[in-house]
Write an enzyme that holds these catalytic residues in place. Structure first.
Site, PDB file in Angstrom:
ATOM      1  N   ASP A 250      -1.510  -4.588   4.477  1.00  0.00           N
ATOM      2  CA  ASP A 250      -1.601  -3.174   4.114  1.00  0.00           C
ATOM      3  C   ASP A 250      -2.995  -2.715   3.714  1.00  0.00           C
ATOM      4  O   ASP A 250      -3.272  -1.521   3.704  1.00  0.00           O
ATOM      5  CB  ASP A 250      -0.638  -2.864   2.962  1.00  0.00           C
ATOM      6  CG  ASP A 250       0.813  -2.922   3.391  1.00  0.00           C
ATOM      7  OD1 ASP A 250       1.077  -2.683   4.580  1.00  0.00           O
ATOM      8  OD2 ASP A 250       1.683  -3.194   2.543  1.00  0.00           O
ATOM      9  N   ASP A 274      -5.230   0.603   0.848  1.00  0.00           N
ATOM     10  CA  ASP A 274      -3.919   0.918   0.287  1.00  0.00           C
ATOM     11  C   ASP A 274      -4.009   0.894  -1.235  1.00  0.00           C
ATOM     12  O   ASP A 274      -4.658   1.744  -1.812  1.00  0.00           O
ATOM     13  CB  ASP A 274      -2.864  -0.047   0.836  1.00  0.00           C
ATOM     14  CG  ASP A 274      -1.446   0.390   0.512  1.00  0.00           C
ATOM     15  OD1 ASP A 274      -1.247   1.581   0.243  1.00  0.00           O
ATOM     16  OD2 ASP A 274      -0.542  -0.449   0.531  1.00  0.00           O
ATOM     17  N   ASP A 278      -0.677  -4.109  -6.002  1.00  0.00           N
ATOM     18  CA  ASP A 278       0.723  -3.842  -5.659  1.00  0.00           C
ATOM     19  C   ASP A 278       1.574  -5.020  -6.093  1.00  0.00           C
ATOM     20  O   ASP A 278       1.270  -6.182  -5.772  1.00  0.00           O
ATOM     21  CB  ASP A 278       0.896  -3.624  -4.149  1.00  0.00           C
ATOM     22  CG  ASP A 278       0.587  -2.190  -3.731  1.00  0.00           C
ATOM     23  OD1 ASP A 278      -0.003  -1.457  -4.547  1.00  0.00           O
ATOM     24  OD2 ASP A 278       0.921  -1.827  -2.595  1.00  0.00           O
ATOM     25  N   ARG A 330      -1.175   6.938  -9.993  1.00  0.00           N
ATOM     26  CA  ARG A 330      -0.532   5.619 -10.056  1.00  0.00           C
ATOM     27  C   ARG A 330      -1.313   4.615 -10.902  1.00  0.00           C
ATOM     28  O   ARG A 330      -1.858   3.643 -10.396  1.00  0.00           O
ATOM     29  CB  ARG A 330      -0.310   5.040  -8.658  1.00  0.00           C
ATOM     30  CG  ARG A 330       0.567   5.919  -7.780  1.00  0.00           C
ATOM     31  CD  ARG A 330       0.856   5.246  -6.469  1.00  0.00           C
ATOM     32  NE  ARG A 330       1.657   6.110  -5.592  1.00  0.00           N
ATOM     33  CZ  ARG A 330       2.103   5.758  -4.402  1.00  0.00           C
ATOM     34  NH1 ARG A 330       1.832   4.552  -3.938  1.00  0.00           N
ATOM     35  NH2 ARG A 330       2.818   6.581  -3.680  1.00  0.00           N
TER      36      ARG A 330
END
Length: 453
Positions: A250, A274, A278, A330
């Site tokens: 990603d 990205d 994550d 985020r």
């Protein structure tokens, strides 16, 4: 002039609303790498099953206890540092001007010691929060990266980072000198590893990022990671005994997939395709600390899908980080699980700081939130895919946070104070006014062998 000002403010808010709509409502922007059938063979299935067992064992039934212990450690560390400073001032008779300050409990465990390079394994005893049991390559040999190349994904060359990352058993990976490593495919890190960049300027950039999939017990420390790109995949060695087919990555700086007991510390992260970090697919027992993050949109995603309830196991500590210039949203964005956000410095965001969906529990303590000047982006919190009559029951709590420039945290749900850690017995966090000290050395450190770091 008054009408012109109103028109400018209105157009600014409209532009902001369009930006929000584009960035947080398009599902593909929340996607994270999910294994395809081509990537699942019997070896991977067996490792996934073992990883899930470890995750269940790592899960803490009363996570407030871990939050309590970390707050105690913060108080003790800051009080010790304050006492040392006063003692030095009395001895020297002048203002304290020492070269090294370690004000949070992770840093005070190993920093400011001139012999840190001769005692690298001390770092393995320093993690706090949900990643507190992570020891990485403790007990294994030290492997030195001498070759910055990354040309063979299946049989990596001895001396390269990829070779060390897939070795069997505990291994402590260091670097012979400063270097720039361009990963041609994602770097698959196996269990019981430490990647320790102290003593060199190690940059992972302009290529693929670092992935931990179905592994346990990994420390990543002291790296600069930036400009990470998605890569097409192919045959890639993911452990000493296995090479598997990987589909497109990603473009995450750090990807944690179905893994437990992971500690990410003192990284400088920016400008990846990205996410910067994550964490998905039932990963748990994770601490992200002392990192400096800049120039990025989707900073941290915890949980990739509202439909994947396995992320209820997810327990993550986000502590002593600096969320700096050029960040949009985020920090983190959460699904399910329990996330403790402690003593971080949020000096920049464009849309929001902390968001989520699918009823995550978020305990925000002692952070500093400095809102942008845009009047439409003052709210720290953002909730997705649920109306207020649903998200009002999500447990999102703010304690001793400091709010500046109009920042506001919208709490919800019942108090986070389950037995035996009722509020009267829980250690209160250091409030957000101390954040600038606690995060002063966030990011990769410039450690010099033979001197305090």
């Amino acid at each position: 002039m008054g009408m012109e000002k109103i028109m400018v403010e209105s157009s600014t808010k409209i532009a902001f609303i369009l930006l929000v709509t584009f960035a947080i409502t398009i599902p593909c922007l929340e996607a994270a790498h999910v294994l395809s059938p081509a990537e699942i063979d019997d070896f991977v299935k067996a490792r996934a099953e073992e990883a899930h067992k470890v995750a269940v064992e790592t899960y803490v039934p009363i996570p407030e206890g871990v939050a309590h212990d970390l707050n105690v450690a913060v108080h003790m560390s800051m009080e010790a540092e304050e006492n040392n400073t006063r003692r030095e001032m009395r001895q020297k008779g002048k203002k304290h001007d020492g070269p090294c300050e370690a004000t949070n409990p992770i840093d005070s465990c190993w920093r400011c010691k001139a012999d840190w390079a001769a005692n690298r394994f001390q770092l393995a005893k320093c993690s706090k929060g949900f990643g507190r049991k992570t020891t990485g390559g403790l007990g294994g040999p030290i492997y030195v990266v001498t070759d910055e190349s990354d040309n063979d994904m299946v049989n990596p060359k001895p001396g390269t980072l990829r070779f060390g990352a897939v070795q069997k058993g505990p291994l402590w990976i260091t670097f012979a000198r400063s270097m720039v490593i361009r990963l041609n495919q994602e770097l698959m890190v196996s269990s019981d590893k430490t990647i320790d960049g102290r003593g060199a300027n190690v940059q992972i950039r302009d290529g693929a990022g670092i992935t931990m999939q179905f592994v346990n017990n990994v420390i990543i420390h002291g790296l600069h990671i930036q400009n990470i790109k998605a890569k097409p995949g192919g045959l890639i060695r993911d452990s000493f005994d296995h090479t598997g087919q990987r589909t497109r990555s990603d473009g995450d700086a750090i990807s944690i997939y179905g893994s437990s007991n992971i500690w990410i510390d003192h990284l400088s992260l920016s400008e990846c395709e990205d996410g910067l970090v994550d964490i998905i697919q039932g990963s748990t027992g994770i601490t992200i600390s002392n990192c400096h993050m800049t120039k990025h949109n989707d900073v941290m995603l915890f949980g990739a899908s509202d439909s994947y309830t396995g992320d209820k196991l997810m327990q993550i500590t986000v502590a002593f980080n600096h969320f700096g210039q050029g960040l949009i949203q985020r920090m983190p964005r959460c699904r399910y699980g329990f996330v403790h956000v402690l003593n971080n410095d949020y000096t920049h965001w464009i849309m929001y700081a902390i968001g989520g969906s699918s009823s995550p529990t978020i305990l925000s303590q002692g952070n500093r939130f400095i809102a942008p000047d845009n009047g439409a982006a003052k709210e720290v919190t953002h909730r997705d895919y649920a109306p207020p009559d649903v998200w009002k029951n999500w447990q999102w709590s703010s304690e001793l946070d400091v709010f500046m420039n109009g920042a506001k945290f919208v709490p919800s749900g019942a108090p986070i104070n389950r037995k035996p850690f009722k509020k009267a017995y829980m250690m209160q966090p250091r409030d957000g006014s101390h954040v600038s000290r606690l995060t002063r050395n966030a990011g990769a450190l410039n450690c010099v062998v033979g001197k305090p770091c």
